[in-house]
Write a protein that holds these residues in place. Sequence first.
Motif, PDB file in Angstrom:
ATOM      1  N   ALA A 363      12.750  -0.964   6.038  1.00  0.00           N
ATOM      2  CA  ALA A 363      11.952  -0.251   5.033  1.00  0.00           C
ATOM      3  C   ALA A 363      11.500   1.128   5.516  1.00  0.00           C
ATOM      4  O   ALA A 363      11.007   1.928   4.728  1.00  0.00           O
ATOM      5  N   VAL A 364      11.672   1.411   6.818  1.00  0.00           N
ATOM      6  CA  VAL A 364      11.128   2.657   7.364  1.00  0.00           C
ATOM      7  C   VAL A 364      12.210   3.750   7.418  1.00  0.00           C
ATOM      8  O   VAL A 364      13.290   3.540   7.983  1.00  0.00           O
ATOM      9  N   GLY A 396       4.805   4.323   1.109  1.00  0.00           N
ATOM     10  CA  GLY A 396       3.781   4.959   1.938  1.00  0.00           C
ATOM     11  C   GLY A 396       4.386   6.148   2.666  1.00  0.00           C
ATOM     12  O   GLY A 396       5.482   6.051   3.235  1.00  0.00           O
ATOM     13  N   ILE A 397       3.724   7.287   2.634  1.00  0.00           N
ATOM     14  CA  ILE A 397       4.200   8.461   3.376  1.00  0.00           C
ATOM     15  C   ILE A 397       3.235   8.711   4.527  1.00  0.00           C
ATOM     16  O   ILE A 397       2.035   8.885   4.299  1.00  0.00           O
ATOM     17  N   VAL A 398       3.750   8.676   5.734  1.00  0.00           N
ATOM     18  CA  VAL A 398       2.911   8.828   6.922  1.00  0.00           C
ATOM     19  C   VAL A 398       3.035  10.267   7.423  1.00  0.00           C
ATOM     20  O   VAL A 398       4.123  10.696   7.824  1.00  0.00           O
ATOM     21  N   VAL A 482       3.495  -3.620   6.010  1.00  0.00           N
ATOM     22  CA  VAL A 482       2.104  -3.263   5.770  1.00  0.00           C
ATOM     23  C   VAL A 482       1.768  -2.023   6.607  1.00  0.00           C
ATOM     24  O   VAL A 482       2.118  -1.944   7.787  1.00  0.00           O
ATOM     25  N   LEU A 483       1.145  -1.061   5.963  1.00  0.00           N
ATOM     26  CA  LEU A 483       0.654   0.117   6.684  1.00  0.00           C
ATOM     27  C   LEU A 483      -0.829  -0.086   6.943  1.00  0.00           C
ATOM     28  O   LEU A 483      -1.596  -0.334   6.009  1.00  0.00           O
ATOM     29  N   LYS A 495      -5.189  -1.877   4.593  1.00  0.00           N
ATOM     30  CA  LYS A 495      -3.885  -2.472   4.879  1.00  0.00           C
ATOM     31  C   LYS A 495      -3.119  -2.461   3.565  1.00  0.00           C
ATOM     32  O   LYS A 495      -3.470  -3.186   2.642  1.00  0.00           O
ATOM     33  N   ILE A 496      -2.098  -1.623   3.486  1.00  0.00           N
ATOM     34  CA  ILE A 496      -1.410  -1.446   2.212  1.00  0.00           C
ATOM     35  C   ILE A 496       0.047  -1.860   2.351  1.00  0.00           C
ATOM     36  O   ILE A 496       0.809  -1.249   3.108  1.00  0.00           O
ATOM     37  N   PRO A 497       0.449  -2.923   1.649  1.00  0.00           N
ATOM     38  CA  PRO A 497       1.852  -3.334   1.711  1.00  0.00           C
ATOM     39  C   PRO A 497       2.722  -2.418   0.853  1.00  0.00           C
ATOM     40  O   PRO A 497       2.336  -2.079  -0.273  1.00  0.00           O
ATOM     41  N   VAL A 498       3.847  -1.996   1.394  1.00  0.00           N
ATOM     42  CA  VAL A 498       4.743  -1.105   0.653  1.00  0.00           C
ATOM     43  C   VAL A 498       6.193  -1.533   0.835  1.00  0.00           C
ATOM     44  O   VAL A 498       6.549  -2.207   1.817  1.00  0.00           O
ATOM     45  N   ASP A 499       7.027  -1.113  -0.108  1.00  0.00           N
ATOM     46  CA  ASP A 499       8.460  -1.411  -0.013  1.00  0.00           C
ATOM     47  C   ASP A 499       9.171  -0.413   0.891  1.00  0.00           C
ATOM     48  O   ASP A 499      10.235  -0.691   1.422  1.00  0.00           O
TER      49      ASP A 499
END
Lengths: 661, 163
Positions: A363-364, A396-398, A482-483, A495-499
């Motif tokens: 996913a990353v 999620g964008i880090v 999870v981020l 804690k945010i779950p993302v695809d």
Amino acid sequence: MSETAMNGDSRIGVYVCHCGTNIAGTVDVEAVAEFAGGLRGVAVARTYKYMCSDPGQELIKQDIRDNNLQRVVVAACSPSLHEATFRRATEEGGINPYYFHMVNIREHDAWVHEDTDEATVKAKDLIRAAVHRVRFHKPLERQKVDVNPDVMVVGAGIAGIHAALTLANAGKKVYLVEREPSIGGHMAKFDKTFPTLDCAACILTPKMTEVGAHPNITLWTYSEVEEVDGYVGNYKVKVRHRPRFIIEEACVGCLECIEVCVFRRGKTPDEFNLGLSKRKPIYIPFPQAVPQIVTIDPDTCIEFRTGKCKKTCVEVCADRNAIDFQQTETFDEVDVGTVILATGFKTFDAKRIPYYGYGRYDAVYTALEVERLVNSSGPTEGQVVLRDGRKPESIGIVHCVGSRDRNTNTYCSRVCCMYSLKLAHLLKERTGAEIYNFYIDMRTPGKDFEEFYNRVGEEGVHFIRGKVADVYPEGGDSERVVLQAEDTLLGRMRKIPVDMVVLATGLEPQADAEEVRRTFNITCASGGFFMERHPKLAPVSTFTDGIFLAGACQGPKDIPDTVAQAGAAAAEAMALIDARFVEMDPNTAYVVTEDCSGCKTCIPLCPFSAISRVEGKAEINPILCKGCGTCVAACPSGAIRQNLFEDEEIYEEILGVLAHA
Amino acid sequence: MPEKTEQTETSSDSYEPRIVAFFCNWCTYLAADLAGTSRMKYAPNARVIRVMCSGRVDPQFVLDAFAQGADGVLIGGCHPGDCHYQEGNYKALRRYKMLKRVLDDLGLEEERLRLEWISAAEADKLRDVMDEMAEQLSALGPAQLEVSEEDLEAMSAVEEVTA
């Protein structure tokens, strides 16, 4: 040693600059001037608020005329700023410009010390050294050398392309060297550009085509600079052309050979798509590539590996015969007067931060990979689908991956906030997913940047101020990760779950930046980027005359800044070319022939082969000599001397700085 | 040697080591400029003499500095491989190693001569070296060196061997 140059009756003018309060705030300039006035040979000693101003320079000129000064000493800022100014003033006053010496009491004294007494003593010591030394100065002349009007531009991303076109349109002949099979650089990989959302290809490819067709540009792709020799106005550059196993002049870019390759589908990770798709052993990096010439990768081509391929490519190219498996690397050596380095950057390797899971979790993604995913000429033709084929519903964008972090790079990469916003917008548009930006600070310092940020916020993109500390699988049947981050505005853990995770990787110097730097003799700046001559006033020049910088090789920057810098570099090169000649500093070494014993010690020491042996004595070619002085320090009989750095001048400086005890 | 008559006021009772610093024009001199622009603060003991390259530093400059009363000599050049003149810094290194032996024979402590590679971007390193050297030399006290003219001449003979 003997005082040959001048006796005690010399007439020296000493000028101590206040530089407003920059110097006078720490150094007691009046006391320094009074002290200088008492030194032997000093006829005039003055202070002035700004010596570099017109009235300040006028003081020097006036004193030379009225007081018949023979030598001038100015104690002010660093010679790298104003040595040339005061040499000119000295010359305009009517004496040789090299009868001048500069003392640095700002950068090296007032700005680095706090105690007025200590700083004042230091200023006096340095001025005494200069007064001692300047008596020995000799009249010197600058040498003029012609400037070859041809220019080499190294790197053909947007910086190199823009610089090359600017020069070529002005009628200059340009050699443009690019190591990849196509020009275009990073910009060619982008889908849209911030903040205007211009399509990157739409604005870049016309320039690429223009480069390919321009009569004044010699384009060498798949090529690298091997060696550089010479000096400003007269560089000799050796370029290595890697074999692409295609006769470039014969290939018309019909691409039929790719079609008929025995590999029905590609099997090698496609470099241009960052491995998100596969290419065949015979390939063209992307549809709009310039030049439209295919390349064969010998590592994967069956003919190269086994010699038993059916060679369908050769068959289909029978009428043009462009394929040549025997091709080897070739070299070209060209003379140019100036060089523009536009070698760009590489993105930070996200694997260096293991807790973000890049390379471990499907996913990353890195931001550059996502650029390709959203690009309609990319691996998925613009469809944003995950590696497992799903369409992401949350992303999620880090931010700041490899930037602003003591463990990786401390600097801000300048473009990541903005490209993250752009990707947030594009991903939202293409997928309708919930998008979370995790940022430390939002940096939008550019024209219409802040407005773009507001717009993306209004589109419903979420912003969480906090640095992501961990990325881990949600567990169970979930494909999500999870981020985890501390939301520093709410003051609690999120804690945010993302695809899908997008890592906004920072910009770093190219992997071989050091090698390139050494080839071109460029100083290293912090972070390993190329150093400009002055951060504000000479931002595209380098410490090697005639070599200029453009784009991200000098430091992270966005496309508008890169293009502006490329234009500036082109203008600097043109200024040299149109002047037709350049004046060289006379700090070269020379041989006092009658003192030379002919021992040949100096000859192998010279890195520029400037010394030869003529009739048993050393002889130095002043054009080749770059004035390092290594041979001078080594000559056992003291027969080699260096203009501006004569032995007695330096001995006098040593004596001068130490004389107060 | 020419006159040595001009006197400035001697600063204070406490001993302040005197350092002569030979900095190359392209790296270390610029690092010192950058330290200034960045308003870093460091010990005021060193007096910088600018040379184009650390390779210009004649071993005799160093010996002369000690003979004239320096307590320490600092040579600053570009990092190996980064010399503006390709390899002048290597020549400086070679001479530095030779000088170390000579200074040892003269009874001077090792800390009194220092060679540092400081790039134009390394203002912090320059500051640290300046401070550290001043501190070390303060602890050592004044250099005790009596060198006659004859000794100096004898040393120049040594130099020939290592050029």
